[in-house]
Write a protein that holds these residues in place. Structure first.
Motif, mmCIF file in Angstrom:
data_model
loop_
_atom_site.group_PDB
_atom_site.id
_atom_site.type_symbol
_atom_site.label_atom_id
_atom_site.label_comp_id
_atom_site.label_asym_id
_atom_site.label_seq_id
_atom_site.Cartn_x
_atom_site.Cartn_y
_atom_site.Cartn_z
ATOM 1 N N GLY A 1 0.809 -1.220 0.000
ATOM 2 C CA GLY A 1 0.000 0.000 0.000
ATOM 3 C C GLY A 1 0.838 1.263 0.000
ATOM 4 N N ASN A 2 1.902 1.293 0.808
ATOM 5 C CA ASN A 2 2.774 2.470 0.844
ATOM 6 C C ASN A 2 3.429 2.720 -0.505
ATOM 7 O OD1 ASN A 2 2.089 2.162 3.508
ATOM 8 N ND2 ASN A 2 4.140 2.621 4.300
ATOM 9 N N GLN A 3 3.751 1.628 -1.228
ATOM 10 C CA GLN A 3 4.379 1.799 -2.539
ATOM 11 C C GLN A 3 3.365 2.273 -3.577
ATOM 12 O OE1 GLN A 3 7.430 -1.231 -3.643
ATOM 13 N NE2 GLN A 3 6.716 -2.317 -1.817
ATOM 14 N N LEU A 4 2.174 1.707 -3.535
ATOM 15 C CA LEU A 4 1.164 2.057 -4.531
ATOM 16 C C LEU A 4 0.688 3.496 -4.401
ATOM 17 C CD1 LEU A 4 -1.338 -0.907 -5.031
ATOM 18 C CD2 LEU A 4 -0.040 0.294 -6.768
ATOM 19 N N LEU B 1 -0.717 1.660 -13.584
ATOM 20 C CA LEU B 1 -1.956 2.396 -13.788
ATOM 21 C C LEU B 1 -2.049 3.587 -12.840
ATOM 22 C CD1 LEU B 1 -4.558 -0.505 -14.221
ATOM 23 C CD2 LEU B 1 -3.168 0.629 -15.961
ATOM 24 N N ALA B 2 -1.493 3.426 -11.640
ATOM 25 C CA ALA B 2 -1.519 4.515 -10.658
ATOM 26 C C ALA B 2 -0.704 5.722 -11.112
ATOM 27 C CB ALA B 2 -1.002 4.013 -9.308
ATOM 28 N N CYS B 3 0.250 5.497 -12.005
ATOM 29 C CA CYS B 3 1.078 6.614 -12.488
ATOM 30 C C CYS B 3 0.285 7.577 -13.365
ATOM 31 C CB CYS B 3 2.276 6.072 -13.266
ATOM 32 S SG CYS B 3 3.470 5.185 -12.243
ATOM 33 N N ARG B 4 -0.849 7.119 -13.886
ATOM 34 C CA ARG B 4 -1.787 7.964 -14.638
ATOM 35 C C ARG B 4 -1.147 8.637 -15.849
ATOM 36 N NH1 ARG B 4 -3.913 11.639 -9.966
ATOM 37 N NH2 ARG B 4 -1.820 11.168 -9.181
ATOM 38 N N THR B 5 -0.198 7.973 -16.473
ATOM 39 C CA THR B 5 0.324 8.475 -17.732
ATOM 40 C C THR B 5 -0.629 8.085 -18.850
ATOM 41 O OG1 THR B 5 1.597 6.468 -18.179
ATOM 42 C CG2 THR B 5 2.710 8.209 -16.941
ATOM 43 N N LEU C 1 -7.574 0.049 -7.630
ATOM 44 C CA LEU C 1 -6.719 -0.416 -8.723
ATOM 45 C C LEU C 1 -6.371 -1.900 -8.551
ATOM 46 C CD1 LEU C 1 -4.345 2.657 -9.143
ATOM 47 C CD2 LEU C 1 -6.111 1.881 -10.753
ATOM 48 N N LEU C 2 -6.133 -2.320 -7.321
ATOM 49 C CA LEU C 2 -5.850 -3.738 -7.086
ATOM 50 C C LEU C 2 -7.053 -4.600 -7.446
ATOM 51 C CD1 LEU C 2 -3.872 -3.675 -3.708
ATOM 52 C CD2 LEU C 2 -2.962 -4.035 -6.004
ATOM 53 N N ALA C 3 -8.243 -4.124 -7.108
ATOM 54 C CA ALA C 3 -9.446 -4.865 -7.483
ATOM 55 C C ALA C 3 -9.609 -4.893 -8.993
ATOM 56 C CB ALA C 3 -10.670 -4.223 -6.832
ATOM 57 N N ARG C 4 -9.241 -3.797 -9.635
ATOM 58 C CA ARG C 4 -9.377 -3.701 -11.090
ATOM 59 C C ARG C 4 -8.497 -4.714 -11.811
ATOM 60 N NH1 ARG C 4 -8.740 1.960 -14.491
ATOM 61 N NH2 ARG C 4 -9.036 1.070 -16.570
ATOM 62 N N VAL C 5 -7.338 -5.040 -11.237
ATOM 63 C CA VAL C 5 -6.452 -6.012 -11.880
ATOM 64 C C VAL C 5 -6.727 -7.435 -11.401
ATOM 65 C CG1 VAL C 5 -4.636 -4.324 -12.309
ATOM 66 C CG2 VAL C 5 -4.559 -5.668 -10.199
ATOM 67 N N GLY C 6 -7.846 -7.622 -10.696
ATOM 68 C CA GLY C 6 -8.295 -8.962 -10.372
ATOM 69 C C GLY C 6 -7.789 -9.539 -9.071
ATOM 70 N N CYS D 1 2.175 -4.882 -9.910
ATOM 71 C CA CYS D 1 2.967 -4.037 -10.811
ATOM 72 C C CYS D 1 2.079 -3.378 -11.875
ATOM 73 C CB CYS D 1 4.069 -4.851 -11.479
ATOM 74 S SG CYS D 1 5.436 -5.248 -10.383
ATOM 75 N N VAL D 2 1.080 -4.108 -12.370
ATOM 76 C CA VAL D 2 0.140 -3.518 -13.321
ATOM 77 C C VAL D 2 -0.616 -2.374 -12.644
ATOM 78 C CG1 VAL D 2 -1.903 -3.915 -14.746
ATOM 79 C CG2 VAL D 2 -0.098 -5.647 -14.643
ATOM 80 N N ALA D 3 -1.077 -2.611 -11.413
ATOM 81 C CA ALA D 3 -1.795 -1.570 -10.670
ATOM 82 C C ALA D 3 -0.906 -0.358 -10.434
ATOM 83 C CB ALA D 3 -2.302 -2.133 -9.343
ATOM 84 N N PHE D 4 0.359 -0.601 -10.132
ATOM 85 C CA PHE D 4 1.305 0.502 -9.892
ATOM 86 C C PHE D 4 1.456 1.348 -11.154
ATOM 87 C CE2 PHE D 4 5.299 2.659 -9.381
ATOM 88 C CZ PHE D 4 5.377 2.947 -8.035
#
Length: 264
Positions: A103-106, A160-164, A126-131, A155-158
């Motif tokens: 959580g702290n990293q995300l 996506l969190a960058c919002r690029t 985001l974690l729920a979104r990646v299943g 890593c996929v959620a991370f």
């Protein structure tokens, strides 16, 4: 016409004076989903490192990389704001910090625009979104407490969190079981459906065919074929592409709609 989401001009990557990636010039348009296909050692992951400013030590680079209207040299640096690319690495073990809870990293890339509480809530979404089931529990865990498939989805959620607006996914389905692969691909498909742009780097033609509209095929550090995915599946031109298509057909991994006919 709008600027391409990604423009690469004369990108060269070398080690000790030997070219590993020969001059590459290609573009990815806004909203495109493009596969960069190639076997291990073809130069595709090195290319990904140049695009995301993570070139390994000892590798030298030249050329120009532009994201939208923002450009930078290929040897590193980053563009401001939402320009540039987020990266999903093929090795989640080295992409995440084992000493810091997930959580702290995300929440690190979410700190701009979210309060701490809202950032943690968005990370769980985001974690729920990646299943991932029970995202609140995943947020509390350390990477050593998660399986390889769970780590890859983190890593996929991370990313996506960058919002690029641009995402480079470097072999994100490698070493995952079939069900988890489909979950990751579905997450990426949902992300690009919002109008974002994806460069999907893989050796897996079946995964690329399920996700991408166009493919660039690399062999020995060069792009040897560039075609819409349907055209590449129907009539691959380069011998290496033909071998990829034949292998995928033999193992029945391609979608039934692909309708491939591989020329001898």
């Amino acid at each position: 016409m709008p600027a391409p989401a990604l423009s690469v001009k004369n990108l060269v990557l070398s080690h000790a004076g030997r070219q590993l990636v020969h001059p590459l010039t290609f573009a990815v348009q806004q909203g495109e989903t493009v596969a960069l296909l190639g076997a291990s050692g073809s130069g595709k992951s090195l290319t990904a490192s140049a695009l995301t400013g993570t070139i390994p030590e000892g590798i030298t680079a030249s050329g120009e990389i532009s994201f939208g209207t923002a450009s930078r040299p290929s040897d590193g640096g980053s563009t401001a704001g939402k320009a540039g690319a987020a990266l999903i690495s093929q090795d989640p073990q080295t992409s995440l910090n084992p000493l810091v809870p997930v959580g702290n990293q995300l929440t690190i890339p979410l700190r701009r625009g979210f309060s701490r509480t809202d950032a943690m809530a968005e990370a769980a979404r985001l974690l729920a979104r990646v299943g991932l089931e029970d995202p609140a529990e995943i947020l509390r865990r350390y990477t050593g407490e998660l399986s390889g498939g769970q780590l890859q989805r983190v890593c996929v959620a991370f990313a996506l969190a960058c919002r690029t607006e641009f995402l480079v996914a470097d072999e994100p389905t490698t070493a995952l079981d079939a069900a988890t692969q489909q979950t990751v691909l579905a997450s990426l498909r949902a992300w690009v459906s919002e109008g974002r742009t994806l460069l999907f780097i893989t050796h897996d033609l079946a995964a690329a065919a399920n996700l991408c509209s166009r493919a660039l095929v690399m062999e020995n550090g060069r792009i040897v074929e560039n075609a819409p995915m349907a055209e590449l599946l129907q009539s691959p031109q380069h011998p290496y592409t033909k071998s990829l298509a034949l292998a995928a057909t033999t193992t029945s991994l391609l979608p039934a709609s692909a309708g491939m006919a591989v020329a001898a």
